[in-house]
Scaffold this active site. Sequence first.
Site, mmCIF file in Angstrom:
data_model
loop_
_atom_site.group_PDB
_atom_site.id
_atom_site.type_symbol
_atom_site.label_atom_id
_atom_site.label_comp_id
_atom_site.label_asym_id
_atom_site.label_seq_id
_atom_site.Cartn_x
_atom_site.Cartn_y
_atom_site.Cartn_z
ATOM 1 C CB ILE A 1 -1.519 -2.309 -0.587
ATOM 2 C CG1 ILE A 1 -1.245 -1.462 -1.834
ATOM 3 C CG2 ILE A 1 -0.395 -2.126 0.427
ATOM 4 C CD1 ILE A 1 -0.078 -1.939 -2.675
ATOM 5 C CG HIS B 1 -4.942 8.171 1.778
ATOM 6 N ND1 HIS B 1 -5.493 7.527 2.847
ATOM 7 C CD2 HIS B 1 -3.652 7.760 1.721
ATOM 8 C CE1 HIS B 1 -4.589 6.762 3.427
ATOM 9 N NE2 HIS B 1 -3.466 6.877 2.769
#
Length: 573
Positions: free
Chosen positions: A243, A506
Amino acid sequence: ALRRAYETLAAASGPARLLLATYFGGLGDNLDLAAELPVDGLHVDLVRAPGQLTAVTDRVAAAPGDRVLSAGIVDGRNVWRTDVRAAFSALGDAHRRLGDRLWVGPSCSLQHVPHDLDAEDALDADLREWLAFADQKLGEVATLTAALNHGADDPAVATRLRASDTAVAARRRAQRGAEAHRRRARGEVETARRGAHAESAASRGAHGAASGAAEGRRASGQAERAEVQRRELDLPPLPTTTIGSFPQTDDIRRARRAHAAGELGDDDYRDFCRAEIAHVIGAQEEAGLDVLVHGEPERNDMVQYFGERLAGFATTANGWVQSYGTRCVRPPILYGDVARPAPMTVEWQRYAQSLTDRPVKGMLTGPVTILQWSFVRDDQPRAQTCRQIALAIRAEVADLEAAGTHIIQVDEPALREGLPLRRADRKRYLDWATECFRLATAGVGDATQVHTHMCYAEFGDIIDAIVALDADVISIEAARSRMAVLDDLVAARYPAAVGPGMYDIHAPHVPSEDEIATQLDRALVALPAGQLWVNPDCGLKTRGWDEVRPALAHMVAATRRARARLAGGGDAN
């Protein structure tokens, strides 16, 4: 359900007083419901919805007993100083009618603003006079309360009101002085929207000039662009990428602090960042990724970094607010008209590309996200401010393309976050938000591939807006839902390429090759291989290298397995 819930709470509250706080908009057609609930007080947001004050006052005044109205008239969501005299005037009728049953407070929790303006010695002195952080907002609440209780002529109150008047007048004078610039900026926006915005011929290269069609749209349709990009980029099926960010290590943070403190010179800091970029490029090549990124070691935050380089923004030294979990950020203060004095990312991008033959994505934060994650000026419509940011990003996109960058990612993770609470207001917001993205990205040639990224939100109710962005590739959080988000894209017949996140960055977990292969197989059920990219859910800045290296290696290995099945004519699922 609300009535039952509050009846239960009221019955259990005993001598405690039960207060209902509403904010980030007006009660609207829920006013009757809120007024009928068995509560002792009602708090309303008079910053986002000042027009509801009279109606709410009527309902509270008519309520039996000693129900209170808490007037949220000091902005708890932004950093601008309150016009205390105007607020005092606005509350006059409610105070006359309710007396001690009128309370004064911020519009919402003060967790959204920094703690204390007195800690910001380096801010411009004029700008400081326009601001109020949490401590100062409590002072404004106290001043308003004293004015209502004792009158504006009370000596102590009068002194504080005069200070407020002086600061408000100074800001208004500065705003009037900038009006000519605003008119010029609006003219530039309209020029770009009509397709005559001046990009250099060099930025379009030999790959086909972008005419900049009406409303800031790309010169060619998505299908035509996709064919040009397939030919020019020559990427394998299921291209792999990340990303944008890579681990922000302790060494990176120490170097950044030392540079900010003047302990590390500009040349030494540049050399440090170049070494980190070289390390990131090497790690991606070793993992076998197809499209690389430079890793962003020079960036403190995806919005603050650009705020420090754009005119019209100021940054704080200690203005921390919570982002998510235990992570905090320092949002820039967008106080004036936005302009880009110089390129912001081109030097780093050019250096990263010089280290590899594989394409390196240019990485930018989109105009809507910069708007949403800044403290934004409140003296003009947000749409107008966003268009100014879009023009600045558009110039950066053009310079990246001119420097030879053929894949440019403009992230908009906050597009869904900005959605108004009320459905009736959403179309207008999404119209200007998607227009701003196109304004920022539509000036490139067909061969330049525009990516965007969104993460961790419910996307179904903005799917039409995602289509309207007209990006060539969207990377999107999908791992937690096990690719269920792709159903919305399929239902909308999303025409562009999609990079559904293969694993949740995460989570402190390194996904195995088989886990990623399972996710990729789910994606291949929903969409054809020619429409899919392979990437993590989000940037990798919060993870350590001991997690990033094996996770990316597993992602590439799982992708190669899927490619082998596709090449062999077998079932890729």
